[in-house]
Design a protein around this motif. Structure first.
Motif, PDB file in Angstrom:
ATOM      1  N   ALA A 192       0.839  -1.202   0.000  1.00 52.68           N
ATOM      2  CA  ALA A 192       0.000   0.000   0.000  1.00 52.68           C
ATOM      3  C   ALA A 192       0.870   1.247   0.000  1.00 52.68           C
ATOM      4  N   TYR A 193       1.936   1.208   0.832  1.00 55.92           N
ATOM      5  CA  TYR A 193       2.825   2.363   0.921  1.00 55.92           C
ATOM      6  C   TYR A 193       3.484   2.647  -0.434  1.00 55.92           C
ATOM      7  N   ARG A 194       3.935   1.555  -1.103  1.00 49.90           N
ATOM      8  CA  ARG A 194       4.626   1.726  -2.380  1.00 49.90           C
ATOM      9  C   ARG A 194       3.666   2.299  -3.433  1.00 49.90           C
ATOM     10  N   ARG A 195       2.439   1.843  -3.381  1.00 51.14           N
ATOM     11  CA  ARG A 195       1.462   2.338  -4.343  1.00 51.14           C
ATOM     12  C   ARG A 195       1.214   3.844  -4.094  1.00 51.14           C
ATOM     13  N   TYR A 196       1.141   4.159  -2.774  1.00 49.49           N
ATOM     14  CA  TYR A 196       0.939   5.563  -2.410  1.00 49.49           C
ATOM     15  C   TYR A 196       2.103   6.411  -2.911  1.00 49.49           C
ATOM     16  N   ALA A 197       3.343   5.871  -2.751  1.00 52.04           N
ATOM     17  CA  ALA A 197       4.533   6.612  -3.164  1.00 52.04           C
ATOM     18  C   ALA A 197       4.515   6.849  -4.665  1.00 52.04           C
ATOM     19  N   THR A 198       4.114   5.813  -5.428  1.00 50.47           N
ATOM     20  CA  THR A 198       4.065   5.950  -6.877  1.00 50.47           C
ATOM     21  C   THR A 198       3.041   7.012  -7.278  1.00 50.47           C
ATOM     22  N   LYS A 199       1.888   6.934  -6.599  1.00 48.13           N
ATOM     23  CA  LYS A 199       0.813   7.870  -6.923  1.00 48.13           C
ATOM     24  C   LYS A 199       1.261   9.308  -6.655  1.00 48.13           C
ATOM     25  N   LYS A 200       1.938   9.454  -5.529  1.00 51.96           N
ATOM     26  CA  LYS A 200       2.420  10.777  -5.144  1.00 51.96           C
ATOM     27  C   LYS A 200       3.439  11.285  -6.156  1.00 51.96           C
ATOM     28  N   LEU A 201       4.296  10.348  -6.608  1.00 49.22           N
ATOM     29  CA  LEU A 201       5.325  10.710  -7.585  1.00 49.22           C
ATOM     30  C   LEU A 201       4.660  11.224  -8.856  1.00 49.22           C
ATOM     31  N   TYR A 202       3.641  10.511  -9.308  1.00 49.22           N
ATOM     32  CA  TYR A 202       2.972  10.895 -10.551  1.00 49.22           C
ATOM     33  C   TYR A 202       2.200  12.202 -10.366  1.00 49.22           C
ATOM     34  N   ALA A 203       1.591  12.355  -9.172  1.00 47.30           N
ATOM     35  CA  ALA A 203       0.720  13.506  -8.967  1.00 47.30           C
ATOM     36  C   ALA A 203       1.514  14.779  -8.711  1.00 47.30           C
ATOM     37  N   THR A 204       2.528  14.684  -7.846  1.00 47.31           N
ATOM     38  CA  THR A 204       3.216  15.905  -7.437  1.00 47.31           C
ATOM     39  C   THR A 204       4.678  15.943  -7.852  1.00 47.31           C
ATOM     40  N   GLY A 205       5.204  14.802  -8.305  1.00 45.92           N
ATOM     41  CA  GLY A 205       6.612  14.771  -8.691  1.00 45.92           C
ATOM     42  C   GLY A 205       7.529  14.621  -7.497  1.00 45.92           C
ATOM     43  N   GLN A 206       6.925  14.407  -6.312  1.00 45.12           N
ATOM     44  CA  GLN A 206       7.759  14.256  -5.118  1.00 45.12           C
ATOM     45  C   GLN A 206       8.151  12.791  -4.949  1.00 45.12           C
ATOM     46  N   LEU A 207       9.452  12.535  -4.854  1.00 44.51           N
ATOM     47  CA  LEU A 207       9.919  11.142  -4.761  1.00 44.51           C
ATOM     48  C   LEU A 207      10.080  10.767  -3.290  1.00 44.51           C
ATOM     49  N   LEU A 208       9.226   9.841  -2.802  1.00 47.47           N
ATOM     50  CA  LEU A 208       9.347   9.377  -1.419  1.00 47.47           C
ATOM     51  C   LEU A 208      10.335   8.226  -1.363  1.00 47.47           C
ATOM     52  N   PRO A 209      11.090   8.109  -0.276  1.00 47.49           N
ATOM     53  CA  PRO A 209      11.964   6.926  -0.162  1.00 47.49           C
ATOM     54  C   PRO A 209      11.107   5.669   0.026  1.00 47.49           C
ATOM     55  N   THR A 210      11.452   4.585  -0.657  1.00 42.57           N
ATOM     56  CA  THR A 210      10.656   3.359  -0.512  1.00 42.57           C
ATOM     57  C   THR A 210      11.441   2.226   0.125  1.00 42.57           C
ATOM     58  N   PHE A 211      12.745   2.130  -0.161  1.00 45.33           N
ATOM     59  CA  PHE A 211      13.466   0.923   0.254  1.00 45.33           C
ATOM     60  C   PHE A 211      13.520   0.757   1.767  1.00 45.33           C
ATOM     61  N   TRP A 212      14.060   1.775   2.470  1.00 43.06           N
ATOM     62  CA  TRP A 212      14.231   1.618   3.918  1.00 43.06           C
ATOM     63  C   TRP A 212      12.913   1.556   4.669  1.00 43.06           C
ATOM     64  N   PRO A 213      11.935   2.384   4.316  1.00 39.41           N
ATOM     65  CA  PRO A 213      10.638   2.220   4.981  1.00 39.41           C
ATOM     66  C   PRO A 213      10.083   0.812   4.783  1.00 39.41           C
ATOM     67  N   SER A 214      10.270   0.227   3.593  1.00 43.00           N
ATOM     68  CA  SER A 214       9.755  -1.122   3.362  1.00 43.00           C
ATOM     69  C   SER A 214      10.430  -2.124   4.282  1.00 43.00           C
ATOM     70  N   VAL A 215      11.758  -2.019   4.359  1.00 45.13           N
ATOM     71  CA  VAL A 215      12.497  -2.934   5.231  1.00 45.13           C
ATOM     72  C   VAL A 215      12.001  -2.799   6.668  1.00 45.13           C
ATOM     73  N   ALA A 216      11.839  -1.572   7.096  1.00 42.52           N
ATOM     74  CA  ALA A 216      11.390  -1.332   8.468  1.00 42.52           C
ATOM     75  C   ALA A 216      10.002  -1.915   8.701  1.00 42.52           C
ATOM     76  N   MET A 217       9.111  -1.695   7.728  1.00 42.27           N
ATOM     77  CA  MET A 217       7.755  -2.217   7.894  1.00 42.27           C
ATOM     78  C   MET A 217       7.748  -3.736   7.882  1.00 42.27           C
ATOM     79  N   PHE A 218       8.708  -4.317   7.167  1.00 41.50           N
ATOM     80  CA  PHE A 218       8.760  -5.770   7.084  1.00 41.50           C
ATOM     81  C   PHE A 218       9.101  -6.381   8.445  1.00 41.50           C
ATOM     82  N   PHE A 219      10.097  -5.771   9.120  1.00 36.84           N
ATOM     83  CA  PHE A 219      10.602  -6.397  10.340  1.00 36.84           C
ATOM     84  C   PHE A 219       9.980  -5.852  11.615  1.00 36.84           C
ATOM     85  N   VAL A 220       9.894  -4.531  11.725  1.00 39.39           N
ATOM     86  CA  VAL A 220       9.646  -3.926  13.030  1.00 39.39           C
ATOM     87  C   VAL A 220       8.316  -4.352  13.679  1.00 39.39           C
TER      88      VAL A 220
END
Lengths: 339, 404
Positions: free
Chosen positions: B209-237
């Protein structure tokens, strides 16, 4: 796709069965040879030698039947069958008789529509274990991994034995004896189980037979004998009485060495005379020549000779006569009289 | 304003069935159909009459009788007193287990090998070529037997682990590699165990869901959110946090040598591993070729155009080439999945109890009901193959070229 082919083959086999069921003896005579189903290779019972000639205890029965019909023990086509293919082969008419360590059971006789023509070896299921496993009784085998030939009665006996003794095991199903031997020797299973005679035969082929022991428990009755299709009683009689002739010959002291002399002229013993065709019409009643039994005995010897030559104590298999001694010597081998 | 009138409708005559090209093909198709039905009926009648002559009948009653034999790999409750039907179901589940495992693994092998075979690195591409050529040109039955034999002969038997100075020992005291299979620890779930699992699954959904949100945001506003580290954190924490908060509800059961075998833990049987690995590596070689063909079917201009837009090589593959290549890859992939499922019927060669070994092997043999058992087997394989086809076709429709 494979299944479709198999189904087609079954249908064709069904066709063949319809034709073959008429009169097997006539078919065999017309063909000039007997199609006999044997194992794919069990030393002592049926296995091809270095020249590709089949030899063994069960093979001896096939050869005796061929000799009784044609006077020629080599007029046999041996068809190797596995535990899974043997009944289909017989039912479809691919083979005329099956002599393949096959246990006589109710369901095989009645439900599968076969006719067992006697017992040529009284066997029982045993266990083979390596000596260093330190097991002295089959009841100590709780949790053991057991190699077992799939599609045999031994599979059911094994389940019953462990269930009734309330111990567990881990079955490793295998297709052929050779495969079982490999798995067992590699230690992939702790125990190898099949008929005790088969275990003795398998152990004889090991590099160090002394490192392996047969456990004392014999957990089942396994009367092994030749069988034919149900419904052709004349043909069943030929196979049954050929086997009986071999057994009676041993009882009466007729051997492959003296059978020619005894059959040359009537002797003092009327049963020997009836057996060897110098008196009476027994051969003609079966639809065979008068000297049918003489030829059957001359082919490989009488029952005792076949036993000693192939699986007896002086062979690598080293089986004692035990239950398979003549009834006159405390065994179970007994033939109805020839009269 | 029609100036063309309908041609005059001549009355239909029987001879037109042969002479008129409009009807001729129907005539011949009809004749072929009648002949085919007649032939099938003849075979069927023949079977029934011969069975009747032999005093046999077609009956499925045997499925309710106790099977009388044991099965070593039991995904569901089963003992020797269970019915033949249950034995068949155990076999079916075992078939599905091997099919699913092998399909997933073969896809991974195939995609990796197929992409690497196109590598510019000479050594890598040649190595992959050797893999493909060796594995797809030797029959799969041989591979199954080779792998099984190697495992049986080269791995130690459980006996070697015994004694004060054993010749073999367990890896990290957790994994045991024996010639009867591989024993691994088994997770034991206490009361709160399933909550941890649920949290873990939720956090994976959250990553997507987060990655989809990041992509949508990128397309809508051109703002690039970090995806790799947040994903890792969400996976484990979250999962680890819940695990400790609930007082470590999941424990591991380690395999232990007791009696003749290792007890406890999960046993991956040697036969399962051999069959799985052989099917995966064999079919993987075919899939590799499908993947290579799919990628090469995309014109080089696509790569060059993407490169000229400034995309990096990894992105070109993921965003431009593979989505187009999938259209070419999926249809042959379906037939490879079907092959895996059907080839799994070779299981009996290594004593793996799939449905061919239980229903088509022991049950058939003990009951003598060959025709019934084979019919049921055909029905099963047909059903499962059609199901796989249907599912994969749905997927194929979703990736194929959308014509607008």
């Amino acid at each position: 796709m494979k299944k479709t082919v198999l189904f087609g083959a079954l249908t064709v086999a069904g066709l063949a069965a319809g034709m073959a069921s008429a009169a097997t003896l006539d078919d065999v005579k017309a063909r000039g040879s007997l199609n006999c189903g044997v194992t794919t290779g069990l030393v002592g019972f049926a296995s091809p030698d270095a020249n590709g000639v089949w030899d063994g205890f069960d093979v001896g029965v096939c050869r005796a039947v061929a000799a009784a019909i044609f006077g020629d023990p080599t007029a046999v086509e041996f068809v190797p069958t596995t535990g899974k293919t043997r009944f289909t082969a017989l039912a479809s008419g691919e083979i005329d008789m099956l002599a393949r360590n096959t246990t006589w059971t109710f369901s095989r006789d009645i439900d599968l529509k076969f006719e067992f023509t006697g017992v040529n070896y009284y066997d029982g299921q045993g266990f083979l274990v390596p000596k260093d496993l330190g097991v002295s009784s089959a009841k100590d085998l709780d949790g053991a991994t057991v190699c077992i030939q799939t599609g045999t009665t031994t599979e059911l006996n094994l389940a019953d034995f462990f269930r009734s003794n309330n111990i567990s095991y881990d079955p490793v199903p295998i297709e052929t004896n050779a495969e079982g031997q490999q798995q067992y020797l590699a230690g992939a299973c702790d125990v190898y189980t099949t008929d005790a005679s088969g275990l003795a035969s398998t152990r004889a082929a090991f590099e160090n037979p002394g490192d392996h022991v047969l456990l004392p428990e014999i957990i089942s009755k396994e009367p092994l004998g030749p069988l034919v299709r149900h419904g052709d009683n004349d043909w069943g009689d030929v196979v049954r009485w050929t086997l009986n002739a071999l057994i009676t010959a041993e009882e009466l002291g007729v051997t492959s060495a003296n059978v020619a002399d005894l059959a040359a002229a009537p002797t003092d013993n009327p049963e020997v005379n009836r057996l060897l065709g110098t008196e009476g019409e027994l051969g003609a009643m079966l639809g065979l020549e008068a000297d049918w039994a003489k030829n059957a005995i001359a082919a490989g010897g009488n029952y005792g000779e076949l036993f000693e030559k192939n699986i007896g104590e002086n062979t690598p298999i080293g089986l004692a006569r035990g239950l398979n001694a003549q009834w006159t010597e405390g065994g179970l081998i007994y033939s109805p009289p020839f009269r | 304003m029609t100036s063309i009138t309908d041609p005059p409708q001549g009355s239909f005559r029987l001879s037109m069935l042969i002479n008129d090209t409009r009807y001729r093909s129907y005539t011949f198709q009809f004749i072929a159909l009648v002949v085919l039905i007649g032939f099938m009926a003849y075979l069927g009648m023949n079977l029934v009459s011969n069975l009747a002559a032999a005093g046999l009948n077609i009956s499925f009653d045997f499925l309710g009788d106790p099977a009388g034999y044991d099965i070593n790999q039991r995904p569901i409750e089963y003992d020797s007193q269970s019915s033949h039907l249950r034995a068949s179901v155990v076999g079916i589940i075992n078939t599905l287990i091997i099919a699913v495992l092998a399909c997933i693994t073969a896809t991974i092998f195939g995609v990796v090998a197929g992409v690497l075979r196109l590598s510019n690195n000479w050594v890598v591409s040649k190595l992959m070529a050797i893999y493909v050529e060796i594995f797809r040109n030797v029959p799969v039955l041989i591979w199954i037997i080779i792998i099984f034999s190697i495992m049986t002969v080269s791995m130690p038997s459980p006996r070697a682990f015994r004694g004060d100075d054993p010749s073999s020992s367990m890896l990290f005291d957790t994994f045991a590699f024996t010639n009867r299979g591989v024993y691994t620890p088994k997770p034991i779930f206490d009361s709160g165990g399933w909550i941890v699992v649920a949290v873990f699954i939720l956090s994976i959904i959250g990553i997507f869901a987060y990655r989809r949100y990041a992509t949508k945001k990128l397309y809508a506003t051109g703002q690039l959110l970090p995806t790799f580290w947040p994903s890792v954190a969400m996976f484990f924490v979250p999962a680890i946090l819940v695990y400790y908060i609930l007082g470590r509800p999941i424990t591991l059961e380690y395999p232990e040598l007791s009696g003749f075998n290792f007890q406890g833990g999960i046993q991956l049987r040697g036969s399962l591993i051999a069959l799985w690995f052989a099917l995966a590596i064999y079919t993987g070689a075919f899939i590799a070729e499908n993947v290579r063909a799919g990628i090469q079917a995309i014109s080089k201009g696509q790569t060059e155009a993407a490169a000229s837009l400034g995309l990096r090589p990894g992105r070109i593959m993921n965003l431009v080439i593979l989505p187009q290549a999938l259209r070419v890859i999926i249809p042959p992939l379906i037939s490879q999945y079907l092959n895996i499922t059907k080839n799994s019927s070779l299981a009996i060669a290594v004593g793996y109890m799939d449905v061919t070994a239980t229903l088509g092997g022991i049950t058939l043999n003990q009951t003598g009901r060959a025709i019934e058992a084979v019919l049921l087997l055909m029905l099963f394989y047909l059903t499962i193959s059609l199901l796989i086809s249907a599912v994969m076709n749905v997927y194929n429709n979703s990736v194929k070229l959308k014509e607008r």
